[in-house]
Design a protein around this motif. Structure first.
Motif, PDB file in Angstrom:
ATOM      1  N   ALA A   1      40.455  30.960  39.366  1.00 52.07           N
ATOM      2  CA  ALA A   1      41.805  30.825  38.809  1.00 52.07           C
ATOM      3  C   ALA A   1      42.235  32.152  38.195  1.00 52.07           C
ATOM      4  CB  ALA A   1      41.829  29.726  37.751  1.00 52.07           C
ATOM      5  N   PRO A   2      43.515  32.473  38.298  1.00 54.22           N
ATOM      6  CA  PRO A   2      43.993  33.722  37.682  1.00 54.22           C
ATOM      7  C   PRO A   2      43.877  33.658  36.166  1.00 54.22           C
ATOM      8  CG  PRO A   2      45.816  32.459  38.612  1.00 54.22           C
ATOM      9  CD  PRO A   2      44.558  31.743  38.974  1.00 54.22           C
ATOM     10  N   VAL A   3      43.709  34.807  35.556  1.00 52.21           N
ATOM     11  CA  VAL A   3      43.611  34.888  34.108  1.00 52.21           C
ATOM     12  C   VAL A   3      44.998  34.629  33.524  1.00 52.21           C
ATOM     13  CG1 VAL A   3      43.049  36.369  32.153  1.00 52.21           C
ATOM     14  CG2 VAL A   3      41.708  36.512  34.260  1.00 52.21           C
ATOM     15  N   ALA A   4      45.044  33.773  32.512  1.00 54.07           N
ATOM     16  CA  ALA A   4      46.346  33.412  31.907  1.00 54.07           C
ATOM     17  C   ALA A   4      46.878  34.517  31.031  1.00 54.07           C
ATOM     18  CB  ALA A   4      46.202  32.134  31.101  1.00 54.07           C
TER      19      ALA A   4
END
Length: 105
Positions: free
Chosen positions: A102-105
């Motif tokens: 998942a992409p870093v928030a």
């Protein structure tokens, strides 16, 4: 008539299926205690699984089991894939080079 069509379709599907090979267990061990466990298994087709779990916060309302482990298998493409994971109060958390991140928030 419908039964015959379904029967013939299922029969054709069964004939088209690849033959099942006999997979043997080459290693299996386990240690189960009242508040923890550990096990491992390896099969002749290259599949491996190891896992250990431990009961946390024994006797409280937050009592839960925390698990960590890994499994690997040889896929149809001939490559071995491995997944390491943790499963605890934060859910199942798998990691593997082939899994999306998942992409870093």
């Amino acid at each position: 008539m419908k039964f015959l069509i379904v029967f013939v379709a299922l029969f054709a599907l069964a004939l088209a299926a690849p033959p099942q090979s006999d997979v043997q267990i080459v290693r299996q061990d386990s240690d189960v205690q009242p508040d923890s466990y550990k096990y491992g298994v390896e099969t002749s087709d290259g599949t491996n699984k190891n896992e250990e779990g431990q009961l946390k916060n024994i006797g409280t309302e937050q009592e839960a089991i925390s698990v960590k482990g890994s499994f690997s298998f040889v896929a149809d493409d001939g490559q071995t894939y491995q997944v390491n994971y943790i499963a605890d109060e934060n859910g199942f958390q798998p990691q593997g080079a082939h899994l999306p991140v998942a992409p870093v928030a």
